[in-house]
Design an enzyme around this catalytic site. Structure first.
Site, short mmCIF file in Angstrom:
data_model
loop_
_atom_site.label_atom_id
_atom_site.label_comp_id
_atom_site.label_asym_id
_atom_site.label_seq_id
_atom_site.Cartn_x
_atom_site.Cartn_y
_atom_site.Cartn_z
N GLU A 1 5.43 0.06 0.13
CA GLU A 1 4.77 -0.72 1.18
C GLU A 1 3.30 -0.72 0.81
O GLU A 1 2.65 0.33 0.80
CB GLU A 1 5.01 -0.05 2.53
CG GLU A 1 4.42 -0.86 3.68
CD GLU A 1 4.10 0.01 4.88
OE1 GLU A 1 4.90 0.88 5.24
OE2 GLU A 1 3.00 -0.18 5.44
N GLY B 1 -2.77 0.94 -6.19
CA GLY B 1 -2.05 2.19 -6.48
C GLY B 1 -0.55 1.98 -6.50
O GLY B 1 0.16 2.49 -7.38
N GLY B 2 -0.05 1.21 -5.55
CA GLY B 2 1.39 0.98 -5.46
C GLY B 2 1.88 0.14 -6.62
O GLY B 2 2.94 0.42 -7.20
N CYS C 1 -1.28 0.06 8.93
CA CYS C 1 -0.72 -0.96 8.04
C CYS C 1 -0.52 -2.27 8.79
O CYS C 1 -0.48 -3.34 8.18
CB CYS C 1 0.63 -0.53 7.51
SG CYS C 1 0.67 1.14 6.88
N GLY D 1 1.07 2.86 0.56
CA GLY D 1 -0.32 3.01 0.16
C GLY D 1 -0.93 1.67 -0.20
O GLY D 1 -0.51 0.63 0.30
N SER D 2 -1.90 1.71 -1.10
CA SER D 2 -2.68 0.51 -1.42
C SER D 2 -1.96 -0.38 -2.42
O SER D 2 -1.04 0.05 -3.12
CB SER D 2 -4.02 0.91 -2.01
OG SER D 2 -3.84 1.43 -3.32
#
Lengths: 483, 483
Positions: free
Chosen positions: B226, B206-207, B263, B202-203
């Protein structure tokens, strides 16, 4: 000695600069660097052991053996990289007929870059300046900056001189290795953007503080810490019936070895309730005198730890004194006992590591109670079962496997062989990662995978070229091939 | 839908309970579970694609292909565990003559326990409920709890039903797989003491927030995230001279693929200064219309990202509009250009990922300027070089290898083949670990090593027994042996 900020930055910059040539050097060349360091340490063993003994009081026999282990470790890593499997070379040839068509893809492990290594107090050679972390990082082409342990600073400096000279004589790039000292320099090292991984062996509070720094960076880096371990031992009723005096002697020898200052010291021993095993262990300890501890700070902490445990309800002192002055007189063995029920009631208070020659016997009344207490034991480097042939211990072994990185059947955990199969690590707080810090696979901590897609042959790392000029083991189109 | 606290705790408890049987199941049995899930997904492809298209607007052709990739991935992991190398079995026989004597030591990788998986928005099958993280964790015997992505909640629920039913029909233990939803449930999952590792796609914000939770636990756990990737492409002068129109067409197709929501989208393209390449890329984009984005939130963020970049000094808009309403009309391609000098002056502002069909051309005046700008590019999943035979690009390739997990020669990064050699990961923020989330070695994220010392044959895992009854590749006394 405290490394100044500017000096530290110069050293990490030099390490960064050395990363390129270190990564580009062939495995054979890097192996020659390791062998040169090993030879130089061996050549200076007498001088090194003398300095080490004056600083750590571990004795010349033990220290001479530890130098041999350390140089053996360097030579093992030279063999590991020469063998080539550590590169994990994988080739998938192009498949234009696949949906979607797949390209030629070749994967290999590459060095992560400069590594910070924090020495341990209790192994002034094997887990210090030229120890396993340093050897495994150099082996794969990562420059190393070691934070010296204050408990053996002179030895660290002299070892670093020998390592630096040996590397230089062997043609290794400048900046490949350096030593720094001081707590602030250590913290700065972990936060330096040019440092790409950390190896650490030490206490839970110290290790966790550095771990927190490493993962809080703008770019977090892997922190390979070995922090603390209780190393539970379980004695079954049949084993106790068959060989209690042998077990008592073995346990006493193991938990007092090196004044109880081994990471793998058996600190918890689960024994069937209602036996005379405690008295047997106490009797074995009667003949063992006090031994000097590594540092005054460690010696001061030992009686404090003993007193804390002795003050817990349900804990009995079986042997030795909690009021000893370990700084003045050395540390003498102390054996405690309690019950599994007591552990279940107060795990936080009873399941705490006490560095020094002490162990806690825990009497269990049933397999169920044993399992319940074991479930509360924190992650450990080792777990040992003392059982007899024919006993059904499958469930017990399964539980021990879940809490430790090495499971021993018979024997005692304080010996750690350095070879291909060793695993020195375990669930937190034993280690902070899924890796080992001892044995061949320790190198994997300092490598990262890279895949090359449709690369021209000449631009590939040699190990990935079609004809396999280095003869390394590889997986080709899914099939493992020997070199 | 928001999974309640009690329900979450029940699910992690059930996953914990399933850990034992899942770990004890043979590789053949676990492979049969993966194949059952793959078959069930294939059998329901039409229904799943319809739900997916209604939620993600990715189109039935792409989504049908993605189901095939997902089931292919499950089948690859079945082959991986059947082959057996993933266990990394190592045997060192006892050597009583060594100094000190070494015991029999046998090492293997074991499952870490229950794993939390966070789905991505942009691959509703391949990086979602039954995607690579789930497949690789189940493959090695780890129960999985998936946090559904809110962008395709109905698809997540339906996929989870199919997975749960298939696993049950195949005889897998109850509790092996579950789905939860809601941001709070996700945070609670990462902090649950029974969860032992996290997979995330994800982002960056957020990650990183979840990463911080994972490493701040009393027992920190590995977080395989990732997060974000700019995927730089470097075009050499010779390549530009030889095939600029082909490069322009390839780039336009790659950065607009799936509305630029991959990605691996090429977000930075380094081109020699003073060419007409920008105009060629702009011309290629003229024929490409707007495409719907995954969610309204992503569609709203796209023009905001475009406007932010357009406002930077020295950034020119070559093609498309920064004022588009991507929520109402879909996202249309936008091409920007700037100079390497501009990047060197303001890396923080210009080197930021913008999710959607946009890319930034960066004109470089010399190899030195190119190297200086590339040194500022954050860690990336991929790096691509477009060069011609005979050019000396060794130094460039070396630099690209340092910043990415996959280095491509020609071609475009948006295709990710699922095979043994794939590496999908890279230096932070591309990933938060030294592992891949795609390809055979993704399983290694969910395994931890255990060594058995002097174990009776009957208590060893089958793969470590002397006669090698499973026929797995092993290293015996330092020598790699095929099965």
């Amino acid at each position: 000695m405290q490394t100044a900020t500017q000096e530290l930055q110069d050293l990490t910059a030099a390490a960064h600069t050395a990363s390129g040539p270190a990564a580009a050097a062939s495995d054979a060349v890097r192996a020659s660097w390791l062998l040169a360091v090993a030879d130089a340490l061996d050549a200076n063993v007498a001088e090194l052991v003398e300095i080490a003994d004056s600083e750590t009081r571990l004795g010349t026999v033990r220290l001479t053996g530890e130098v041999a282990r350390t140089t053996g470790q360097l030579r093992l890593f030279a063999r590991v990289i020469t063998e080539g499997s550590y590169l994990e070379a994988v080739i998938d040839h192009a498949n234009p007929g696949a949906t979607p068509p797949s390209p030629d893809l070749r994967r290999i492990l590459r060095p992560v870059g400069p590594v910070a290594v924090f020495s341990a107090s209790n192994f002034p050679f094997a887990f210090s300046v030229a120890g396993g972390d340093t050897a495994s990082a150099l082996a794969v082409g990562c420059p190393v900056i070691v934070k010296a342990h204050s408990g053996h600073l002179e030895l660290s400096k002299r070892t670093a001189e020998i390592v630096t000279q040996a590397l230089s004589d062997a043609g290794a790039p400048a900046g490949l290795f350096a030593l720094v000292a001081g707590r602030e320099a250590g913290a700065a090292l972990v936060q330096d953007p040019l440092i790409k991984a950390v190896g650490f062996t030490g206490s839970i509070p110290g290790g966790r503080a550095l771990f927190d720094l490493a993962v809080s960076r703008p770019e977090p880096i892997p922190f390979y810490g070995e922090l603390g371990s209780l190393n539970p031992v379980v004695i079954t009723p049949a084993a106790l019936a068959a060989r209690s005096s042998q077990l008592a002697a073995g346990l006493a020898a193991s938990f007092t070895m090196g004044a109880g200052q081994f990471c793998t010291k058996p600190g918890l021993v689960f024994v069937p309730a209602g036996s005379s095993f405690g008295a047997e262990v106490a009797a074995e300890c009667a003949g063992k005198g006090a031994a000097p501890m590594l540092t005054d700070r460690i010696a001061a902490a030992y009686p404090a730890g003993l007193a804390g445990l002795a003050a817990q309800p349900g804990v009995d002192l079986l042997s030795g004194s909690t009021g000893q002055d370990a700084e003045a007189d050395g540390a003498a063995p102390v054996v405690f006992s309690t019950t599994a029920a007591g552990v279940i009631a107060r795990p936080g208070e009873l399941l705490e590591e006490c560095f020094g020659p002490t162990t806690l016997l825990i009497e269990y009344a049933s397999d169920a109670e044993l399992a319940q207490a074991l479930a509360l034991v924190p992650g450990s480097l080792t777990a040992t079962v003392q059982a007899e042939d024919g006993e059904d211990i499958a469930a017990l072994v399964d539980q021990l496997t879940g809490l430790a990185g090495r499971v021993l059947f018979g024997g005692w955990p304080t010996g750690v062989s350095v070879n291909w199969a060793q695993q020195h690590g375990g669930p937190y707080p034993a280690t902070t990662s899924l890796f080992t810090s001892v044995g061949a696979t320790a190198v994997r901590r300092f490598q990262r995978p890279v895949a090359y897609q449709d690369a021209p042959e000449a631009l590939l790392p040699e190990a990935l070229r079609e004809a396999n000029p280095l003869g390394v083991p590889r997986r080709v189109d899914g099939v493992l091939q020997l070199g």
